[in-house]
Design an enzyme around this catalytic site. Structure first.
Site, PDB file in Angstrom:
ATOM      1  N   CYS A 175       0.865  -1.171   0.000  1.00 15.45           N
ATOM      2  CA  CYS A 175       0.000   0.000   0.000  1.00 15.45           C
ATOM      3  C   CYS A 175       0.907   1.229   0.000  1.00 15.45           C
ATOM      4  O   CYS A 175       2.128   1.093  -0.033  1.00 15.45           O
ATOM      5  CB  CYS A 175      -1.002  -0.002   1.154  1.00 15.45           C
ATOM      6  N   CYS A 218      -2.102   1.527  -4.134  1.00 16.29           N
ATOM      7  CA  CYS A 218      -0.822   2.178  -4.429  1.00 16.29           C
ATOM      8  C   CYS A 218      -0.693   2.567  -5.895  1.00 16.29           C
ATOM      9  O   CYS A 218       0.356   2.994  -6.342  1.00 16.29           O
ATOM     10  CB  CYS A 218       0.362   1.324  -3.986  1.00 16.29           C
ATOM     11  N   CYS A 244       3.735   0.190  -8.078  1.00 19.47           N
ATOM     12  CA  CYS A 244       4.283  -1.150  -7.941  1.00 19.47           C
ATOM     13  C   CYS A 244       4.859  -1.618  -9.272  1.00 19.47           C
ATOM     14  O   CYS A 244       4.159  -1.610 -10.286  1.00 19.47           O
ATOM     15  CB  CYS A 244       3.182  -2.105  -7.489  1.00 19.47           C
TER      16      CYS A 244
END
Length: 146
Positions: A10, A84, A88
């Protein structure tokens, strides 16, 4: 079969991903390698998350947010993101899940509990799926939680 590895990500690695990692570590009992990280890690874990996890006997008080690294993503079998966005890194062949969950930042414990409970439901379903192919004859996995 090797021990499956799960990475929870996150933004701040202070609430949702920490609770998910703590719950999976607790339920898996060493059968899954569990990590968590944040795309912009906070300085400390959300106190309400620590409190609601303590209600379940899971201690997050000694944990601290970790930065997201390409190596953590590369080594994971399953990467679960929680708000997020595109932070990523994506590697071919990895399994990615995006769990849409409310952010517990700034919320009191009574509003974090339902988030924790939804994470727990999803974690237990994921664990059942991950362990479906494992047998009792396999070597004991290494218990780790990072």
């Amino acid at each position: 079969m090797t021990v499956p590895e799960v990475l929870f990500v996150c933004v701040h690695n202070a609430g949702r991903s920490q609770m998910a990692a703590g719950l999976l570590h607790h339920h898996a009992r060493g059968r899954v390698l569990v990590r968590s990280a944040g795309s912009a890690p906070a300085d400390t874990i959300n106190p309400a998350a620590v409190a609601v996890m303590a209600e379940l006997g899971i201690d997050l008080s000694r944990r601290f947010p970790q930065p997201l690294t390409a190596e953590a993503v590369r080594s994971a079998d399953v990467v679960i993101t929680m708000g997020c966005g595109d932070a990523c890194p994506v590697f071919p062949g990895k399994r990615y899940l995006d769990w849409q969950l409310d952010d517990p930042a700034g919320l009191p414990a009574e509003q974090v509990r339902p988030i924790r409970d939804e994470i727990d439901r999803r974690v237990q379903a994921l664990l059942a799926e991950l362990l479906a192919g494992l047998t009792d004859e396999e070597p004991a996995p290494r218990p780790e939680h990072r």
